[in-house]
Scaffold this motif. Sequence first.
Motif, PDB file in Angstrom:
ATOM      1  N   THR A 249      34.970  48.387  45.056  1.00 32.61           N
ATOM      2  CA  THR A 249      35.590  48.890  43.964  1.00 32.61           C
ATOM      3  C   THR A 249      36.342  48.016  43.227  1.00 32.61           C
ATOM      4  OG1 THR A 249      37.534  50.775  44.931  1.00 32.61           O
ATOM      5  CG2 THR A 249      35.556  52.197  44.048  1.00 32.61           C
ATOM      6  N   SER A 250      37.360  48.363  42.593  1.00 32.58           N
ATOM      7  CA  SER A 250      38.037  47.527  41.841  1.00 32.58           C
ATOM      8  C   SER A 250      38.672  47.851  42.762  1.00 32.58           C
ATOM      9  CB  SER A 250      38.030  46.820  40.220  1.00 32.58           C
ATOM     10  OG  SER A 250      38.852  47.913  39.750  1.00 32.58           O
ATOM     11  N   THR A 251      39.703  49.034  43.054  1.00 31.30           N
ATOM     12  CA  THR A 251      40.534  49.002  44.622  1.00 31.30           C
ATOM     13  C   THR A 251      41.257  47.919  45.154  1.00 31.30           C
ATOM     14  OG1 THR A 251      41.081  50.834  42.413  1.00 31.30           O
ATOM     15  CG2 THR A 251      42.625  50.756  44.453  1.00 31.30           C
ATOM     16  N   ILE A 252      39.820  47.929  45.891  1.00 35.10           N
ATOM     17  CA  ILE A 252      39.290  47.822  47.289  1.00 35.10           C
ATOM     18  C   ILE A 252      39.009  45.556  46.993  1.00 35.10           C
ATOM     19  CG2 ILE A 252      38.114  47.303  49.253  1.00 35.10           C
ATOM     20  CD1 ILE A 252      37.263  50.219  48.481  1.00 35.10           C
ATOM     21  N   ASN A 253      40.246  45.262  48.138  1.00 33.69           N
ATOM     22  CA  ASN A 253      40.134  43.615  47.911  1.00 33.69           C
ATOM     23  C   ASN A 253      39.636  43.332  49.615  1.00 33.69           C
ATOM     24  OD1 ASN A 253      40.756  40.957  47.985  1.00 33.69           O
ATOM     25  ND2 ASN A 253      42.734  41.721  48.626  1.00 33.69           N
TER      26      ASN A 253
END
Length: 301
Positions: free
Chosen positions: A281-285
């Motif tokens: 997801t966009s939250t996970i880097n």
Amino acid sequence: MKILSCNNTKHLVTKILSKIDLDAVDMKINKFSDGEVSIKIHDDLYQKAVLITHQLFPNPNEKLLQLLFLINAVKRRGAKRIHVIIPYFIYSRMDHKTEDADFISASCIASLLEAAGLDTLITIDLHSSQMEGFFRIPVKNITMLEVFHSRLESIVAADAVVVSPDIGGKIRSTSVSNFLKVPLAVLYKQRDKENNVSINGIMGAVQNKHCILLDDIIGSGQTIINAIDILESAGAKSVETIITHNLLGACDMDKLKDIASRLSKLSVSNTIQIDSNKIYTSTINTVDISDSIINCINSYF
């Protein structure tokens, strides 16, 4: 120096070879119908230094045995020095006794690697610094601060506090809090005999703060879930989590995504290679470990 890639480390070796001039070792690993492993090193390695890159997760027991065979095979081909990169060191949480009858698995693995012929170990964010004492050979432990340096530099520290999930992680968390020049908070974590995790309190102020929760490993995810619960109940403004070894993502991506949905950001490294078909997801880097390892090779060899 020659380099040997094994067990899902092609991405790492490609990055290393793009910046360091090394020759790849010609070798082949086969598995017989009964499951036994055959390793053939085709190159003459007499008086050469060899750098082996090896991933031990998942299937740690099988891959550890393969690595022991591989080190010994390289040594028997005449290698003068053998250096091994193990991004995630398995059994690292079994580094001490909690009861008299306990067996210290991490110490046993260190002895096995040395007996096979290992000369230098390069690894990332060992569970505890005491593990380096299990070895009689040089160990370069690349720290969380080195791996996540760029991410940490981007954090606005005005209202931030670094949070350690337990007393054992205080050394790691202190180095990051000193780097960011922000306060440190420590959670009180306990495990029962069935390995269930509970967190019973906080040492330090987190109310109206952006909490940067640090941990070396996410396995079941229970520690992080409990930590988020207690930080939110204590009035934290937001919670960001930085974790080095993402075991959960390799085993249960849906659960990792659920945890990430409760966070302002979740940063993990790629010491554990995740199936490229699994979408974050966009939250996970995801932070790549290649540069940290290349810097280590350039500094030490």
